[in-house]
Design a protein around this motif. Structure first.
Motif, PDB file in Angstrom:
ATOM      1  N   VAL A 299      13.372   8.851 -58.428  1.00 39.89           N
ATOM      2  CA  VAL A 299      12.773   9.722 -57.282  1.00 39.89           C
ATOM      3  C   VAL A 299      12.312   9.188 -56.054  1.00 39.89           C
ATOM      4  CG1 VAL A 299      11.404  11.837 -56.653  1.00 39.89           C
ATOM      5  CG2 VAL A 299      12.662  11.730 -58.902  1.00 39.89           C
ATOM      6  N   HIS A 300      12.731   9.248 -54.867  1.00 42.49           N
ATOM      7  CA  HIS A 300      11.981   8.756 -53.763  1.00 42.49           C
ATOM      8  C   HIS A 300      11.144   9.580 -53.016  1.00 42.49           C
ATOM      9  CE1 HIS A 300      14.892   5.232 -53.509  1.00 42.49           C
ATOM     10  NE2 HIS A 300      15.690   6.225 -54.208  1.00 42.49           N
ATOM     11  N   LEU A 301       9.747   9.092 -53.198  1.00 42.03           N
ATOM     12  CA  LEU A 301       8.560  10.247 -52.716  1.00 42.03           C
ATOM     13  C   LEU A 301       8.349   9.837 -51.148  1.00 42.03           C
ATOM     14  CD1 LEU A 301       5.951   9.493 -55.501  1.00 42.03           C
ATOM     15  CD2 LEU A 301       8.064  11.244 -55.300  1.00 42.03           C
ATOM     16  N   VAL A 302       8.286  10.969 -50.484  1.00 40.02           N
ATOM     17  CA  VAL A 302       7.929  11.071 -48.849  1.00 40.02           C
ATOM     18  C   VAL A 302       6.786  11.830 -48.703  1.00 40.02           C
ATOM     19  CG1 VAL A 302       8.619  11.440 -46.624  1.00 40.02           C
ATOM     20  CG2 VAL A 302      10.404  10.429 -48.110  1.00 40.02           C
ATOM     21  N   ALA A 303       5.670  11.201 -48.588  1.00 41.30           N
ATOM     22  CA  ALA A 303       4.258  11.866 -48.376  1.00 41.30           C
ATOM     23  C   ALA A 303       3.740  11.673 -47.173  1.00 41.30           C
ATOM     24  CB  ALA A 303       3.468  11.397 -49.677  1.00 41.30           C
ATOM     25  N   TRP A 304       2.743  12.773 -46.676  1.00 40.68           N
ATOM     26  CA  TRP A 304       1.936  12.973 -45.683  1.00 40.68           C
ATOM     27  C   TRP A 304       0.565  12.669 -46.066  1.00 40.68           C
ATOM     28  CZ3 TRP A 304       0.010  17.542 -42.923  1.00 40.68           C
ATOM     29  CH2 TRP A 304      -0.736  17.047 -41.774  1.00 40.68           C
ATOM     30  N   CYS A 305      -0.321  12.177 -45.179  1.00 37.86           N
ATOM     31  CA  CYS A 305      -1.313  12.262 -45.134  1.00 37.86           C
ATOM     32  C   CYS A 305      -2.379  11.815 -46.457  1.00 37.86           C
ATOM     33  CB  CYS A 305      -2.117  13.369 -44.680  1.00 37.86           C
ATOM     34  SG  CYS A 305      -3.926  13.616 -44.361  1.00 37.86           S
ATOM     35  N   LEU A 306      -2.958  12.779 -47.182  1.00 34.93           N
ATOM     36  CA  LEU A 306      -3.553  12.649 -48.572  1.00 34.93           C
ATOM     37  C   LEU A 306      -2.297  12.486 -49.603  1.00 34.93           C
ATOM     38  CD1 LEU A 306      -6.109  12.590 -50.264  1.00 34.93           C
ATOM     39  CD2 LEU A 306      -6.129  15.090 -50.070  1.00 34.93           C
ATOM     40  N   GLY A 307      -1.191  13.182 -49.135  1.00 44.25           N
ATOM     41  CA  GLY A 307      -0.116  13.388 -50.162  1.00 44.25           C
ATOM     42  C   GLY A 307       0.334  12.012 -50.567  1.00 44.25           C
TER      43      GLY A 307
ATOM     44  N   THR B 204       7.530   0.130 -50.785  1.00 42.63           N
ATOM     45  CA  THR B 204       6.797   1.278 -50.199  1.00 42.63           C
ATOM     46  C   THR B 204       6.891   0.928 -48.512  1.00 42.63           C
ATOM     47  OG1 THR B 204       5.282   1.176 -52.018  1.00 42.63           O
ATOM     48  CG2 THR B 204       4.504   2.138 -49.724  1.00 42.63           C
ATOM     49  N   LEU B 205       7.164   2.167 -47.738  1.00 45.19           N
ATOM     50  CA  LEU B 205       7.134   2.278 -46.208  1.00 45.19           C
ATOM     51  C   LEU B 205       5.781   2.951 -45.837  1.00 45.19           C
ATOM     52  CD1 LEU B 205       8.507   1.949 -43.340  1.00 45.19           C
ATOM     53  CD2 LEU B 205       9.550   4.099 -44.100  1.00 45.19           C
ATOM     54  N   ILE B 206       5.185   2.197 -45.005  1.00 44.76           N
ATOM     55  CA  ILE B 206       3.973   2.757 -44.389  1.00 44.76           C
ATOM     56  C   ILE B 206       3.991   3.119 -42.868  1.00 44.76           C
ATOM     57  CG2 ILE B 206       1.525   2.584 -44.119  1.00 44.76           C
ATOM     58  CD1 ILE B 206       2.151   0.085 -46.419  1.00 44.76           C
ATOM     59  N   VAL B 207       3.889   4.399 -42.437  1.00 43.79           N
ATOM     60  CA  VAL B 207       4.011   4.774 -41.070  1.00 43.79           C
ATOM     61  C   VAL B 207       2.620   5.263 -40.594  1.00 43.79           C
ATOM     62  CG1 VAL B 207       5.379   5.995 -39.342  1.00 43.79           C
ATOM     63  CG2 VAL B 207       6.636   5.313 -41.669  1.00 43.79           C
TER      64      VAL B 207
ATOM     65  N   GLU C 295      11.476   5.468 -57.662  1.00 44.05           N
ATOM     66  CA  GLU C 295      12.159   4.329 -56.844  1.00 44.05           C
ATOM     67  C   GLU C 295      11.480   3.678 -55.616  1.00 44.05           C
ATOM     68  OE1 GLU C 295      14.670   2.990 -58.414  1.00 44.05           O
ATOM     69  OE2 GLU C 295      14.414   4.256 -59.988  1.00 44.05           O
ATOM     70  N   SER C 296      10.857   4.883 -55.017  1.00 39.97           N
ATOM     71  CA  SER C 296      10.063   4.093 -53.724  1.00 39.97           C
ATOM     72  C   SER C 296       9.064   5.077 -53.316  1.00 39.97           C
ATOM     73  CB  SER C 296      11.062   3.872 -52.795  1.00 39.97           C
ATOM     74  OG  SER C 296      11.640   5.108 -52.188  1.00 39.97           O
ATOM     75  N   VAL C 297       8.087   4.615 -52.589  1.00 37.11           N
ATOM     76  CA  VAL C 297       7.229   5.731 -51.880  1.00 37.11           C
ATOM     77  C   VAL C 297       7.332   5.487 -50.261  1.00 37.11           C
ATOM     78  CG1 VAL C 297       4.870   6.521 -51.714  1.00 37.11           C
ATOM     79  CG2 VAL C 297       5.962   5.581 -54.000  1.00 37.11           C
ATOM     80  N   VAL C 298       7.211   6.537 -49.525  1.00 35.49           N
ATOM     81  CA  VAL C 298       7.247   6.524 -48.055  1.00 35.49           C
ATOM     82  C   VAL C 298       5.893   7.293 -47.781  1.00 35.49           C
ATOM     83  CG1 VAL C 298       7.978   7.098 -45.968  1.00 35.49           C
ATOM     84  CG2 VAL C 298       9.249   6.395 -47.505  1.00 35.49           C
TER      85      VAL C 298
ATOM     86  N   GLY D  27      13.532  10.613 -33.560  1.00 34.95           N
ATOM     87  CA  GLY D  27      14.117   9.229 -33.219  1.00 34.95           C
ATOM     88  C   GLY D  27      13.262   8.086 -33.909  1.00 34.95           C
ATOM     89  N   THR D  28      12.081   8.255 -34.174  1.00 41.16           N
ATOM     90  CA  THR D  28      11.302   7.018 -34.820  1.00 41.16           C
ATOM     91  C   THR D  28      11.052   7.374 -36.433  1.00 41.16           C
ATOM     92  OG1 THR D  28       9.336   8.470 -34.131  1.00 41.16           O
ATOM     93  CG2 THR D  28      10.255   6.667 -32.506  1.00 41.16           C
ATOM     94  N   THR D  29      10.190   7.914 -36.844  1.00 35.23           N
ATOM     95  CA  THR D  29       9.576   7.930 -38.170  1.00 35.23           C
ATOM     96  C   THR D  29      10.803   8.542 -38.934  1.00 35.23           C
ATOM     97  OG1 THR D  29       7.515   8.762 -37.404  1.00 35.23           O
ATOM     98  CG2 THR D  29       8.078   9.267 -39.977  1.00 35.23           C
ATOM     99  N   TRP D  30      11.518   9.388 -38.711  1.00 33.16           N
ATOM    100  CA  TRP D  30      12.693   9.746 -39.419  1.00 33.16           C
ATOM    101  C   TRP D  30      13.583   8.544 -39.624  1.00 33.16           C
ATOM    102  CZ3 TRP D  30      13.837  15.527 -37.564  1.00 33.16           C
ATOM    103  CH2 TRP D  30      12.702  16.268 -37.650  1.00 33.16           C
ATOM    104  N   ARG D  31      13.985   8.073 -38.627  1.00 28.66           N
ATOM    105  CA  ARG D  31      14.923   6.919 -38.382  1.00 28.66           C
ATOM    106  C   ARG D  31      14.565   5.805 -39.434  1.00 28.66           C
ATOM    107  NH1 ARG D  31      14.965   2.468 -35.119  1.00 28.66           N
ATOM    108  NH2 ARG D  31      13.778   3.374 -33.679  1.00 28.66           N
ATOM    109  N   TYR D  32      13.042   5.583 -39.430  1.00 30.89           N
ATOM    110  CA  TYR D  32      12.396   4.491 -40.420  1.00 30.89           C
ATOM    111  C   TYR D  32      12.692   4.963 -41.908  1.00 30.89           C
ATOM    112  CZ  TYR D  32       9.757   3.149 -36.354  1.00 30.89           C
ATOM    113  OH  TYR D  32       9.267   2.751 -34.909  1.00 30.89           O
ATOM    114  N   ILE D  33      12.501   6.291 -42.210  1.00 34.85           N
ATOM    115  CA  ILE D  33      12.703   6.842 -43.444  1.00 34.85           C
ATOM    116  C   ILE D  33      14.136   6.693 -43.830  1.00 34.85           C
ATOM    117  CG2 ILE D  33      12.686   8.843 -44.978  1.00 34.85           C
ATOM    118  CD1 ILE D  33      10.285   9.840 -43.228  1.00 34.85           C
TER     119      ILE D  33
END
Length: 350
Positions: free
Chosen positions: A131-139, A287-290, A156-159, A336-342
């Protein structure tokens, strides 16, 4: 000078939409199917009605207090819609409402029970894939603590998007530190104990206060952009988001206040949860950090601190994108930025 006919016609149409239809934003959620539920946990498989999705699953992880619709703000500006439309297997965990009866729940509940169960169920539903996790803020904080605490989970990865790890780097909280120190850290303790946490109406007001200048100038901005349907739709969607804030459970709020805000544990890479130490050195996945370029809740320095804490992650990337705390995740420029990075990050993990 009179407005051009096209702008005048657009403004008239938008005004009629707001008056007669209650707004111009398409707030319909992405279709979903409930695949698992339990205490403070509903896990959904998001669907498109088109061809069957392919590839490893993505699990969207919201923070506490903020509604899960942060990932599905409105049609045309929804990360969930984008992922589903791209053919990704997309899932969402929703914590639901927090009641006074939940006041004894601590951070442990989310990192030991809620998220691990959601991750396992998503993996099972997708044929046993990672599973690839995509989380916001405290998530994002909870996702990394969960991954570090239980390395056997099929992650498998974390964003992380707008997740602060150095609370001393947040200008908004700096003025309160002397008062907190003066009271021995008990400035807020009596309030959250009596209330059983941080009530939803208070969370909403605090969140709005971080963008007070925008709230004050909003009426003028609406009039100025009355011909811009996308702009008006975004304002309506954000207001809808704000109106659906949830509460923080009392014990969780206390831990956030004492461990993250007061002691700033996360800046050193570990957190003490009642004698149990969880270290971010246990994160061993890419891990990707935005960070948001205009974020006052989780400014760049607070977010970027994480890059120096994931010493055992095989790949750590840091990006910035336009927008404030919510805007960097689901603002109009995020498309066009964050979503493209993901998308690019996930493409390299396949």
């Amino acid at each position: 000078m009179a407005a051009p006919p096209a702008r005048l016609a657009a403004a008239t149409s938008n005004l009629l939409g707001k008056v007669l239809r209650g707004g111009v934003a398409d707030l319909r959620p992405v279709p979903r199917v409930l695949i698992d539920n339990g205490p403070n946990r509903s896990v959904y498989r998001l669907t498109s009605g088109g061809k069957a999705p392919e590839g490893p699953p993505v699990l969207l992880v919201p923070p506490l207090a903020a509604p899960a619709l942060c990932f599905d703000l409105r049609r045309g500006c929804s990360l969930a819609e984008h992922l589903v439309g791209s053919g990704r297997r997309t899932y969402l965990v929703d914590y639901g409402t927090v009641a006074f009866s939940d006041r004894r729940l601590g951070i442990e509940h989310w990192i030991e029970e809620v998220l691990p169960r959601a991750i396992r169920r998503v993996s099972e539903d997708s044929g046993g894939q990672g599973v690839h996790l995509v989380a916001w803020c405290l998530g994002g904080i909870f996702s990394l603590l969960t991954t570090a605490d239980q390395p056997e989970l099929p992650v498998e990865s974390v964003v992380t998007v707008a997740s602060p790890f150095d609370f001393t780097a947040i200008p908004l909280v700096a003025p309160f530190r002397p008062l907190v120190d003066l009271t021995g850290g008990h400035l807020l303790t009596p309030f959250y104990r009596v209330l059983g946490g941080a009530p939803s109406y208070l969370v909403s007001r605090v969140f709005r206060a971080t963008g007070l200048h925008k709230e004050i100038t909003k009426p003028l901005a609406i009039l100025k952009n009355l011909d811009d349907r996308d702009y008006l739709a975004q304002i309506e969607a954000v207001d809808h988001f704000m109106d659906n804030m949830a509460a923080y459970p009392g014990r969780t709020f206390g831990q956030l206040y004492h461990r993250f805000f007061r002691a700033n544990d996360l800046a050193e890479g570990s957190v003490d949860l009642n004698g149990r130490i969880i270290s971010l050195s246990g994160v061993k996945v890419p891990t990707l950090i935005v960070a948001g370029e205009n974020d006052t809740i989780a400014p760049r320095a607070a977010v970027e601190r994480l890059t120096g804490l994931l010493e055992n992650a095989p790949d750590v990337r840091f990006e910035t994108a336009p927008g404030g705390h919510l805007g960097v995740l689901t603002g109009r420029k995020a498309r066009g930025t964050t979503w493209r990075y993901i998308d690019d990050f996930h493409a390299e993990q396949l």
